[in-house]
Design a protein around this motif. Structure first.
Motif, PDB file in Angstrom:
ATOM      1  N   CYS A 167      -3.624 -13.664  -3.542  1.00 47.55           N
ATOM      2  CA  CYS A 167      -2.470 -13.022  -4.168  1.00 47.55           C
ATOM      3  C   CYS A 167      -2.268 -13.587  -5.570  1.00 47.55           C
ATOM      4  O   CYS A 167      -2.176 -14.807  -5.755  1.00 47.55           O
ATOM      5  CB  CYS A 167      -1.222 -13.250  -3.311  1.00 47.55           C
ATOM      6  SG  CYS A 167       0.289 -12.594  -4.028  1.00 47.55           S
ATOM      7  N   GLN A 169       0.323 -13.032  -7.466  1.00 51.04           N
ATOM      8  CA  GLN A 169       1.722 -13.333  -7.714  1.00 51.04           C
ATOM      9  C   GLN A 169       2.042 -14.802  -7.435  1.00 51.04           C
ATOM     10  O   GLN A 169       2.746 -15.453  -8.192  1.00 51.04           O
ATOM     11  CB  GLN A 169       2.614 -12.430  -6.847  1.00 51.04           C
ATOM     12  CG  GLN A 169       4.112 -12.622  -7.017  1.00 51.04           C
ATOM     13  CD  GLN A 169       4.609 -12.061  -8.333  1.00 51.04           C
ATOM     14  OE1 GLN A 169       3.923 -11.263  -8.970  1.00 51.04           O
ATOM     15  NE2 GLN A 169       5.789 -12.500  -8.760  1.00 51.04           N
ATOM     16  N   CYS A 170       1.516 -15.323  -6.305  1.00 52.73           N
ATOM     17  CA  CYS A 170       1.821 -16.703  -5.924  1.00 52.73           C
ATOM     18  C   CYS A 170       0.624 -17.634  -6.068  1.00 52.73           C
ATOM     19  O   CYS A 170       0.706 -18.810  -5.719  1.00 52.73           O
ATOM     20  CB  CYS A 170       2.333 -16.755  -4.482  1.00 52.73           C
ATOM     21  SG  CYS A 170       1.118 -16.207  -3.244  1.00 52.73           S
ATOM     22  N   CYS A 189       6.598 -15.350  -0.828  1.00 53.71           N
ATOM     23  CA  CYS A 189       6.107 -14.400  -1.834  1.00 53.71           C
ATOM     24  C   CYS A 189       6.340 -12.973  -1.337  1.00 53.71           C
ATOM     25  O   CYS A 189       5.901 -12.618  -0.237  1.00 53.71           O
ATOM     26  CB  CYS A 189       4.620 -14.643  -2.090  1.00 53.71           C
ATOM     27  SG  CYS A 189       3.890 -13.438  -3.245  1.00 53.71           S
ATOM     28  N   VAL A 191       5.021 -10.232  -2.418  1.00 53.06           N
ATOM     29  CA  VAL A 191       3.830  -9.392  -2.528  1.00 53.06           C
ATOM     30  C   VAL A 191       2.929  -9.554  -1.299  1.00 53.06           C
ATOM     31  O   VAL A 191       2.484  -8.573  -0.696  1.00 53.06           O
ATOM     32  CB  VAL A 191       3.047  -9.716  -3.816  1.00 53.06           C
ATOM     33  CG1 VAL A 191       1.740  -8.924  -3.879  1.00 53.06           C
ATOM     34  CG2 VAL A 191       3.904  -9.411  -5.036  1.00 53.06           C
ATOM     35  N   CYS A 192       2.668 -10.803  -0.902  1.00 52.49           N
ATOM     36  CA  CYS A 192       1.746 -11.057   0.218  1.00 52.49           C
ATOM     37  C   CYS A 192       2.466 -11.427   1.500  1.00 52.49           C
ATOM     38  O   CYS A 192       1.820 -11.722   2.510  1.00 52.49           O
ATOM     39  CB  CYS A 192       0.753 -12.155  -0.144  1.00 52.49           C
ATOM     40  SG  CYS A 192       1.519 -13.782  -0.403  1.00 52.49           S
ATOM     41  N   SER A 193       3.815 -11.440   1.456  1.00 51.80           N
ATOM     42  CA  SER A 193       4.625 -11.789   2.636  1.00 51.80           C
ATOM     43  C   SER A 193       4.296 -13.166   3.180  1.00 51.80           C
ATOM     44  O   SER A 193       4.344 -13.407   4.391  1.00 51.80           O
ATOM     45  CB  SER A 193       4.460 -10.729   3.735  1.00 51.80           C
ATOM     46  OG  SER A 193       4.855  -9.459   3.266  1.00 51.80           O
ATOM     47  N   VAL A 198      -3.911 -10.620  -0.333  1.00 47.59           N
ATOM     48  CA  VAL A 198      -3.556  -9.204  -0.210  1.00 47.59           C
ATOM     49  C   VAL A 198      -4.817  -8.380   0.062  1.00 47.59           C
ATOM     50  O   VAL A 198      -5.928  -8.777  -0.302  1.00 47.59           O
ATOM     51  CB  VAL A 198      -2.859  -8.675  -1.479  1.00 47.59           C
ATOM     52  CG1 VAL A 198      -1.505  -9.333  -1.668  1.00 47.59           C
ATOM     53  CG2 VAL A 198      -3.737  -8.899  -2.705  1.00 47.59           C
ATOM     54  N   ARG A 200      -6.636  -5.077  -0.846  1.00 50.00           N
ATOM     55  CA  ARG A 200      -6.635  -4.051  -1.887  1.00 50.00           C
ATOM     56  C   ARG A 200      -7.053  -2.684  -1.338  1.00 50.00           C
ATOM     57  O   ARG A 200      -6.540  -1.660  -1.766  1.00 50.00           O
ATOM     58  CB  ARG A 200      -7.588  -4.465  -3.020  1.00 50.00           C
ATOM     59  CG  ARG A 200      -7.223  -5.776  -3.709  1.00 50.00           C
ATOM     60  CD  ARG A 200      -5.867  -5.708  -4.373  1.00 50.00           C
ATOM     61  NE  ARG A 200      -5.531  -6.962  -5.048  1.00 50.00           N
ATOM     62  CZ  ARG A 200      -4.343  -7.221  -5.578  1.00 50.00           C
ATOM     63  NH1 ARG A 200      -3.374  -6.301  -5.489  1.00 50.00           N
ATOM     64  NH2 ARG A 200      -4.106  -8.374  -6.158  1.00 50.00           N
TER      65      ARG A 200
END
Length: 374
Positions: A167, A169-170, A189, A191-193, A198, A200
């Protein structure tokens, strides 16, 4: 005089930042108040090691401390305002994030990249049994619907079996940290919980879940002697884990129907058999139905209502062991509700030959009353 910070953490003055951090983590875990409730000594040691780390983990403060001692940091390692170990310590918050993660098993360790693996859910099935099936055991096949690993993506959740990406984001940590005053706050996070990665290009079969629902048949073997609400565990037969995580367990919970006249007490069985007054007075032999077949029970002369007879090893098999319980038969003398004219005359004649003094007795002396009929 305050104790030397290096001595508190049990490290050399030449210790690296990593060695200092490792030493602190070990001591913090050992003396944390949550692990030592109502222990003032442990609390003081916890504060001392936190204070030492807050200074030695900061390059500028450590340099000043090495040169001037405690005077060089001007109490920077202390905890103004009530001893808050987080105050003014950015990296100390990271340490405590690691610490609480390990103490409460919240996933991840020390801020490292979290694992996406998730254990599968446990499953439970209630199986109804006849009384005799619980006593003698039974074998059945049951079909359930459960989540199983997707064959198309091999449990990765990605099309063509590709591994998930870290991810952005984090940075793959699963958490995003932000500074709020003196505290370093971590949140999951979005985005990825919290998984740190993640997908794609999700698998078209499982939609990225890594699992699909299928029917599965399990052969259930119920041993002899089980009781109501006995649980039989089948390890790894629950739902499949996600991203390579272990499968859950499958539990069969037994619901045993009541018998039409036997009552179970542990491995013993109890029942009540009615007998007539002549049978009780003169003695007789009666056939008793047991779970193993018919048995003959000898009723001796002068048997009183409520007397119990024991048929050994005619009860329930001991679970996972040898031997059986007993069958306890209680006899109750049944008084006829109606008598024919002939029976009434005979009973009158009999009553004239049997004298009973109808005076009160205590319950403890009732046995002496019974002797009058023997």
């Amino acid at each position: 005089m305050k104790t030397d910070y290096y001595e508190i953490l049990s490290v050399e003055r030449t210790a690296s930042d990593g060695e200092i951090k490792t030493a602190y983590r070990k001591l913090a875990m050992q003396y944390h108040p949550d692990r030592n409730p109502n222990n003032p000594e442990a609390e003081e040691k916890f504060k001392a090691c936190s204070e030492a780390y807050s200074v030695l983990s900061d390059a500028d403060k450590r340099a000043a401390y090495d040169r001037y001692g405690h005077a060089g940091v001007n109490g920077a390692g202390g905890f103004p305002g009530g001893g808050n170990p987080f105050q003014g310590q950015g990296d100390l918050g990271d340490i405590f994030g690691d610490l609480f993660g390990e103490m409460f098993n919240m996933g991840g360790s020390g801020g490292r990249r979290p694992s996406r693996q998730q254990r599968g859910r446990d499953m439970q099935f209630q199986m109804k049994l006849e009384f005799e099936e619980a006593v003698f055991g039974v074998e059945r096949e049951i079909t359930i619907r459960r989540a199983e690993t997707c064959d198309d993506c091999k449990g990765t959740g990605s099309a063509n079996g590709k591994q998930p990406e870290a991810c952005q984001q984090c940075g793959g940590r699963g958490q995003i940290r932000s500074q709020q005053g003196f505290f370093s706050v971590a949140r999951t996070c979005p985005v990825c919980s919290g998984t740190g990665s993640v997908i794609r290009n999700p698998c078209t079969t499982c939609k990225g879940d890594t699992r699909v629902t299928r029917e599965h048949t399990i052969n259930v073997k119920v041993p002899a002697g089980v009781e109501q609400e006995t649980r039989i565990r089948y390890s790894g037969e629950g739902e499949a884990g996600r991203f390579g995580g272990p499968a859950g367990d499958f539990y069969v919970v037994l619901d045993v129907k009541a018998h039409r006249f036997f009552e179970r007490d542990g491995d013993d069985l109890h029942c009540v058999i009615p007998i007539s007054f002549p049978q009780a007075a003169l003695g007789t032999e009666i056939d008793i139905e047991t779970l193993d077949g018919t048995e003959t029970l000898k009723i001796p002369e002068g048997t009183q209502s409520g007397r119990e007879f024991k048929l050994r090893s005619k009860g329930v098999p001991h679970l996972n062991s040898h031997g059986k319980g007993d069958l306890i038969v209680e006899v109750r003398v049944q008084t006829p509700a109606k008598l024919s004219k002939q029976q009434r005359e005979l009973m009158k004649q009999l009553s004239e030959t049997i004298a009973v003094e109808n005076t009160p007795h205590s319950r403890g002396l009732f046995g002496k009353v019974k002797e009058m009929f023997s």
